[in-house]
Design a protein around this motif. Structure first.
Motif, PDB file in Angstrom:
ATOM      1  N   THR A   1       4.306   2.096  -6.679  1.00 53.60           N
ATOM      2  CA  THR A   1       4.677   3.157  -6.757  1.00 53.60           C
ATOM      3  C   THR A   1       4.156   4.130  -5.431  1.00 53.60           C
TER       4      THR A   1
ATOM      5  N   ALA B   1       9.189   7.424 -12.521  1.00 51.84           N
ATOM      6  CA  ALA B   1       8.348   6.490 -12.018  1.00 51.84           C
ATOM      7  C   ALA B   1       6.843   6.263 -12.320  1.00 51.84           C
ATOM      8  N   ASP B   2       6.385   7.177 -13.048  1.00 51.83           N
ATOM      9  CA  ASP B   2       4.909   7.159 -13.260  1.00 51.83           C
ATOM     10  C   ASP B   2       4.611   6.197 -14.430  1.00 51.83           C
TER      11      ASP B   2
END
Length: 160
Positions: free
Chosen positions: A139, A23-24
């Motif tokens: 995020t 997810a980064d």
């Protein structure tokens, strides 16, 4: 905290070692340095093997020196450095926290305003703007716990 070396040591305490979280958006990182930044700096090895000394050189040249952080109160310099290393609208936050003209461009007027600001008020304002920014990232649900802990640690360092 009195120098780049002290600030880098505190920064690495926030960043840790190797990460490749799906997810980064930064992708694969080591010591908080993304693969893209490391490659642009000339590092060609595996990211897991990026030496801490190389990360330190990158941090100084890319995130510390361009904002002339040696000229600022070390507590203020650390907050700016940590944010610049981690990403965001750092110059705009500097301007908002110091009362400078808000144009997002770093220059002598921004530096003068930051230098003349009360360090504690600057830190509190700067961290507040940074938290608002982080909260609005897509995020946030994934990384909010770590970012919140990072900001708490930074406030404690700023109060030291």
């Amino acid at each position: 905290m009195n120098s780049f070396d002290d600030a880098f040591k505190a920064l690495i305490g926030n960043e840790g070692g190797y990460s490749f979280h799906p997810a980064d958006p930064g992708g694969e990182t080591m010591w908080g340095v993304t693969a893209r930044v490391a490659r642009n700096f000339g590092y060609a090895g595996a990211m897991k093997d990026l030496p801490l000394e190389t990360a330190m050189q990158i941090a100084k040249q890319k995130y510390w020196d361009p904002l002339h952080l040696d000229e600022l109160d070390p507590r203020v310099a650390f907050q700016i450095f940590d944010a610049n290393y981690n990403g965001g609208l750092v110059v705009l936050w500097m301007q908002k926290a110091s009362g400078a003209h808000e144009d997002g461009k770093f220059g002598p007027d921004t530096m003068a305003a930051v230098k003349s600001a009360d360090p504690m008020k600057f830190i509190l304002r700067f961290v507040a703007y940074r938290l608002r920014y982080l909260r609005n990232l897509h995020t946030w649900p994934t990384f909010s716990r770590g970012w919140t802990d990072r900001m708490a640690t930074n406030l404690l360092l700023g109060a030291a």
